[in-house]
Design a protein around this motif. Structure first.
Motif, PDB file in Angstrom:
ATOM      1  N   LEU A 200      15.868  36.902  80.832  1.00 32.12           N
ATOM      2  CA  LEU A 200      16.009  35.467  81.088  1.00 32.12           C
ATOM      3  C   LEU A 200      17.133  34.865  80.252  1.00 32.12           C
ATOM      4  CD1 LEU A 200      12.271  34.344  81.252  1.00 32.12           C
ATOM      5  CD2 LEU A 200      13.860  34.655  83.160  1.00 32.12           C
TER       6      LEU A 200
ATOM      7  N   GLN B  40      19.077  25.883  78.023  1.00 32.89           N
ATOM      8  CA  GLN B  40      17.706  25.695  78.494  1.00 32.89           C
ATOM      9  C   GLN B  40      17.569  24.344  79.196  1.00 32.89           C
ATOM     10  OE1 GLN B  40      15.072  26.276  75.131  1.00 32.89           O
ATOM     11  NE2 GLN B  40      15.066  28.500  75.409  1.00 32.89           N
TER      12      GLN B  40
ATOM     13  N   GLU C  26      10.620  31.254  78.382  1.00 36.22           N
ATOM     14  CA  GLU C  26      11.676  32.175  77.960  1.00 36.22           C
ATOM     15  C   GLU C  26      11.251  33.007  76.753  1.00 36.22           C
ATOM     16  OE1 GLU C  26      15.858  31.078  76.372  1.00 36.22           O
ATOM     17  OE2 GLU C  26      16.002  31.004  78.572  1.00 36.22           O
TER      18      GLU C  26
END
Length: 84
Positions: free
Chosen positions: A13, A24, A44
């Motif tokens: 990820l 993010q 994550e």
């Protein structure tokens, strides 16, 4: 079917997100803010698993198969296999 460990999923990820030059927060924004940055961080980091709908969104954004969130080898599974 490839099964990932939690650590492998985390690494994948992060790698995919960074390859796409996304933060993010960018991932969260691309989900139309359906999730928070903190929640995405927990996904994550392997602390949470997304719902199917959220997994599909994240998969589309990061260009990964959404089912990877549900195909994880856990330590418990590995221990059961070793004991058999």
């Amino acid at each position: 079917m490839l099964l990932l460990t939690t650590k492998e999923l985390q690494d994948l990820l992060i790698k995919k997100r960074e390859m796409l030059d996304l933060t993010q927060q960018d991932v969260v924004d691309l989900t139309d803010s359906i999730i928070t940055r903190q929640y995405y961080g927990m996904i994550e980091n392997g602390e949470r698993r997304p719902s199917v709908d959220v997994a599909k969104m994240i998969g589309k954004i990061l260009k990964v198969d959404w089912t990877i969130f549900f195909e994880i080898k856990s330590n418990q599974m590995l221990r059961k296999k070793d004991l058999a």
